[in-house]
Scaffold this motif. Structure first.
Motif, PDB file in Angstrom:
ATOM      1  N   ASN A 112       0.803  -1.231   0.000  1.00 39.87           N
ATOM      2  CA  ASN A 112       0.000   0.000   0.000  1.00 39.87           C
ATOM      3  C   ASN A 112       0.825   1.265   0.000  1.00 39.87           C
ATOM      4  N   ASP A 135      -3.085   4.563  -2.232  1.00 38.53           N
ATOM      5  CA  ASP A 135      -4.212   4.145  -3.071  1.00 38.53           C
ATOM      6  C   ASP A 135      -5.475   3.826  -2.266  1.00 38.53           C
ATOM      7  N   SER A 136      -5.578   4.315  -1.029  1.00 37.94           N
ATOM      8  CA  SER A 136      -6.790   4.061  -0.259  1.00 37.94           C
ATOM      9  C   SER A 136      -6.988   5.143   0.793  1.00 37.94           C
ATOM     10  N   ASN A 179      -9.476   5.514   4.399  1.00 35.31           N
ATOM     11  CA  ASN A 179     -10.412   4.830   5.280  1.00 35.31           C
ATOM     12  C   ASN A 179     -10.722   5.697   6.489  1.00 35.31           C
ATOM     13  N   GLN A 193     -14.788   3.894   2.923  1.00 37.77           N
ATOM     14  CA  GLN A 193     -13.562   3.446   2.278  1.00 37.77           C
ATOM     15  C   GLN A 193     -13.560   3.888   0.815  1.00 37.77           C
ATOM     16  N   SER A 194     -12.426   4.421   0.427  1.00 37.13           N
ATOM     17  CA  SER A 194     -12.235   4.825  -0.967  1.00 37.13           C
ATOM     18  C   SER A 194     -10.934   4.203  -1.448  1.00 37.13           C
ATOM     19  N   THR A 195     -10.973   3.526  -2.603  1.00 35.54           N
ATOM     20  CA  THR A 195      -9.780   2.869  -3.133  1.00 35.54           C
ATOM     21  C   THR A 195      -9.484   3.370  -4.535  1.00 35.54           C
ATOM     22  N   ASP A 196      -8.211   3.527  -4.777  1.00 33.05           N
ATOM     23  CA  ASP A 196      -7.707   3.855  -6.104  1.00 33.05           C
ATOM     24  C   ASP A 196      -6.878   2.658  -6.547  1.00 33.05           C
ATOM     25  N   GLN A 197      -7.498   1.766  -7.301  1.00 38.49           N
ATOM     26  CA  GLN A 197      -6.847   0.495  -7.626  1.00 38.49           C
ATOM     27  C   GLN A 197      -5.575   0.732  -8.422  1.00 38.49           C
ATOM     28  N   ASN A 224     -12.032   2.724  -9.791  1.00 38.17           N
ATOM     29  CA  ASN A 224     -11.952   3.057  -8.374  1.00 38.17           C
ATOM     30  C   ASN A 224     -13.250   2.637  -7.686  1.00 38.17           C
ATOM     31  N   THR A 229      -1.005  -7.082  -4.699  1.00 37.82           N
ATOM     32  CA  THR A 229      -2.418  -6.826  -4.482  1.00 37.82           C
ATOM     33  C   THR A 229      -3.160  -6.935  -5.810  1.00 37.82           C
TER      34      THR A 229
END
Length: 789
Positions: A459, A488-489, A491, A515-519, A525, A672
């Motif tokens: 991460n 990339d996240s 929380n 939660q927000s993720t930026d793959q 996303n 990941t």
């Protein structure tokens, strides 16, 4: 004049005596003068007597003349002897109110000259760098606006020295001084020379055969000095800690069947440079005993011993453990309570079989004394409510007194973590058949505000900000809010729990998170938000069941670079909002189990969700983990099996936000989103790997061994090896077979280095992939470290 100027703490004591001695000399001179008059008198057989018509007092500022006369004990016109006059003088000196006292007879007038001790203006500690002022403030008895007392000041000197000795600074010196001010006031200053820590240079054992020095050193609270000696405080020599270590050693051996173990002596040798100690524990291990024949008998009429015998859980042939025996006794006594049998006690009678090294245990059911709990008194809890402490007792006023239950309640009170110390004792009540339970607690801080940094190759760098309060408003409630951000996240979570809901052993809680993720490995996303109230309660001493309802919303965001046909279809369904119910079951013997070398963890979670959304599902995950220690506790073996399944309930297809994904935390050696089904419709000339889309099912197995590397244990560095295997598979929509969702096996091996650093645990993994698919993404190096400050 300066008080104790240039003196150490020992010299300060002499200075106090000297100061008092000076006043005593004045009295002695007067006494000799009076005696001299008596000697010259022509009546040698009769002691000289005096009678004073008037007593003049000089030098008083704060103290009333009546107070001085009361200490003097001489009434106007009273005939007194020289001895009585000297006794009065001694009472004035002993009152501690005066810095100097003089008694001068002038005919029929007695002149009393006094100099009062000054008033303290300021009390300060100077020269202290390692210990803050607020540590000393509640400990010092000398306080501003009080009368200065040399004896009290000397006590404060010793208090400051003891604080430094508790930190291993045996060379600390404290010099008290006074600075004279106007109006008979003084500033009291304690000048401190802290000195260096007196370290433990070597920690060794004599007489140990079963366990090595390195293994026993890991048990002790005291540690050897190492390369981190400037940061680690447990390598300082603290005499009180040695006594604690002796008890810890005994508990360690007893839990492993060495019932005759004892520490025969501890030697502490000072180094020639007088800056370190060499500590040697002299131990006698004895033989290891196992449980032999286990029987249960009843000395109470009408009580069936066979029924109670079936409730005990001791197995013959197991290594003897006091904890296992106590657990069996507690089981039988609880069974008696459930059957309505009051005052039943279980007495273990142990017979030693020296030849076979067995302990035969006879559990005897007896009728205990008929004693009732009169009341439970709780003291010392300034913040924590009484009911929080009372909830740890299984008995109330009027119940039969059970000493074992009181001991267990004492342990539960300490286990709360709300108190620095908790003592639970029973004392006689108002009648011969009654007892009062005294609970004396000392509260400790229960809240924390932490700011931390995290780094991992999975991460990247991240920031943690968390607030936690384990005893909210003194009600025993748990409250936490945390914020985590990485490359990339993002929380955010908030949790609350009431452990004694409705006054029962029932925990009510709720949590909400965003939660927000930026793959990093895909061109989409995700956003998710959830709210989950829950109830949890124990099933038995190892098991716990939780029930919950939840509401959640998910959103799948695409980018202009997204080419995956499957993700585009799923994103076109828009934001999904739904609810559901779920449960959690756990069985954990790792910390509360009877065998200190073994532990088992089993977790099962199930959810039915999506009610209100276009996709209803059933999700289940399970984890089983077992650990054991071999080779005299030198090597820890850990085995973990984990899996999950997602099933549609209404025939709709899952989205990538619903499906499982695997990373190095579950399958080491892979990145990941590095494995699992991929949509190759997104393949371009620049990117031929495709987009990872997750899977409806996963299964992994991890085997690991952790062991010392031969380095000094105080460095906190150990090693390990591991082998992982797993897979991620299954899709509801494979785009007509374009996506391979088969269960291809992946596996890896690797080595680890663990380092317990002062700023947090560090772990470095090196992995070598053994089996993979061509499109899988590897992650051969992994470094994880976290810190709080």
């Amino acid at each position: 004049m300066a008080f104790f100027e240039g003196a150490s703490s020992a010299a300060g004591t002499s200075a106090v005596k000297t100061l008092k001695g000076l006043a005593s000399c004045s009295g002695l001179a007067i006494f000799l003068a009076i005696s001299g008059v008596a000697v010259t008198t022509p009546l040698p057989v009769q002691a000289q007597a005096y009678s004073f018509n008037k007593v003049e007092i000089e030098g008083t500022q704060r103290i009333e003349a009546a107070t001085i006369l009361s200490y003097l004990g001489i009434a106007q016109g009273e005939v007194v002897s020289a001895a009585q006059l000297n006794d009065g003088y001694q009472r004035l000196v002993g009152s501690g109110l005066f810095e100097d006292v003089q008694i001068i007879p002038r005919g029929n007038v007695l002149v009393v000259k006094v100099r009062e001790y000054p008033t303290i203006n300021v009390v300060s500690v100077e020269g202290n760098r390692k210990v803050k002022d607020d540590v000393f403030e509640p400990l010092l008895k000398s306080q501003p606006r009080q009368v200065f007392s040399p004896a009290t000041a000397e006590q404060d000197v010793q208090t400051i020295v003891e604080v430094y000795q508790a930190q291993g600074r045996l060379a600390a010196r404290v010099t008290p001084k006074i600075i004279r001010r106007s109006n008979n006031r003084v500033d009291l200053v304690f000048e401190v020379i802290e000195g260096k820590n007196t370290e433990v240079e070597r920690l060794s054992f004599v007489g140990n055969r079963k366990y090595s020095d390195a293994r026993l050193r890991r048990v002790l609270e005291t540690k050897q000095a190492g390369i981190l000696r400037a940061i680690i405080q447990r390598d300082s020599y603290v005499p009180d800690r040695i006594e604690f270590d002796k008890q810890v050693l005994k508990d360690f051996y007893l839990s492993r069947g060495y019932v005759d173990f004892k520490t025969t002596g501890v030697t502490s040798e000072f180094s020639r440079e007088r800056d370190a100690f060499f500590i040697t524990f002299q131990v006698q291990e004895g033989q290891q005993f196992k449980f032999g024949k286990i029987t249960t008998v009843s000395e109470v009429d009408g009580v069936n011993a066979d029924e109670f015998h079936a409730a005990q859980n001791i197995k013959s042939g197991n290594v003897f453990s006091p904890a296992q025996l106590d657990n069996a006794i507690a089981r039988l006594e609880r069974l008696a309570i459930r059957k309505g049998l009051d005052f039943i006690r279980v007495e273990p009678r142990v017979t030693r079989d020296e030849r076979n090294q067995l302990l035969d245990i006879e559990l005897v059911l007896t009728r205990g004394p008929r004693i009732i709990v009169e009341r439970i008194d709780i003291e010392g809890n300034a913040t924590t409510l009484d009911r929080v402490v009372r909830d740890q007792f299984r008995i109330v006023e009027g119940d039969p007194f059970n000493p074992r239950e009181i001991r267990e309640a004492s342990e539960r009170v300490r286990a709360l973590g709300f108190f620095a110390d908790a003592q639970v004792e029973a004392r006689p009540g108002s009648g011969p058949d009654q007892v009062v339970i005294d609970v004396d607690v000392e509260e400790a801080p229960t809240g924390s505000l932490s700011l931390g940094g995290v780094y991992s190759l999975e991460n990247g760098f991240g920031l943690n900000l968390a607030f936690t309060e384990r005893n909210f408003l003194g009600r025993g409630q748990f409250l936490s809010a945390s914020f985590q951000n990485s490359s990339d996240s993002l929380n955010f979570s908030f949790k609350f729990a009431e452990p004694a809901f409705l006054g029962r052993d029932l925990e009510f809680g709720f949590e909400t998170f965003y939660q927000s993720t930026d793959q990093a490995s895909a061109d989409y996303n995700t956003r998710s938000l959830a709210f989950r109230p829950s109830l949890a309660f124990p099933i038995n001493e190892y098991s716990r069941l939780g029930l919950r309802v939840f509401a959640e919303g998910t959103e799948l965001l695409t980018t202009e670079n997204l080419k995956s046909d499957l993700i585009l279809k799923e994103a076109a369904r828009g934001r999904q909002i739904g609810g559901g119910v779920g449960f959690s079951y756990s069985y954990d013997t790792r910390r509360t189990g009877l065998d200190p070398n073994r532990g088992l963890l089993f977790q099962l979670n199930g959810d039915i969700g999506g009610v209100g959304a276009d996709y209803q599902y059933a999700r289940a995950t399970a984890l089983a983990q077992a650990q054991t220690k071999v080779w005299n506790d030198q090597v820890t073996l850990l085995a973990t099996v984990e899996g999950g399944m997602l099933k549609s309930l209404n025939g709709a297809n899952s989205r990538v936000t619903d499906r499982f994904r695997l990373g190095p935390s579950k399958l080491r050696g892979f990145a990941t989103n590095g494995i699992g089904p991929r949509d190759f419709s997104s393949v371009t000339a620049d990117d031929s790997s495709g987009d990872t889309v997750g899977g409806n099912m996963f299964a992994v197995a991890r085997l690991e061994a952790q062991f010392p590397l031969g380095l000094p244990e105080e460095y906190g560095i150990s090693g390990g090896v591991f082998v992982d295997a797993g897979t991620l598979w299954g899709l509801d929509d494979t785009l007509g077979g374009q996506i391979d969702d088969s269960a291809h096996l992946r596996s890896s091996i690797g080595a680890s280095v663990f380092w317990e650093t002062p700023i947090g645990p560090l772990r470095f993994n090196y992995s070598k992939v053994l089996a993979k698919e061509n499109y899988d993404e590897e992650n051969n190096f992994e470094l994880t470290i976290s810190a709080q400050f």
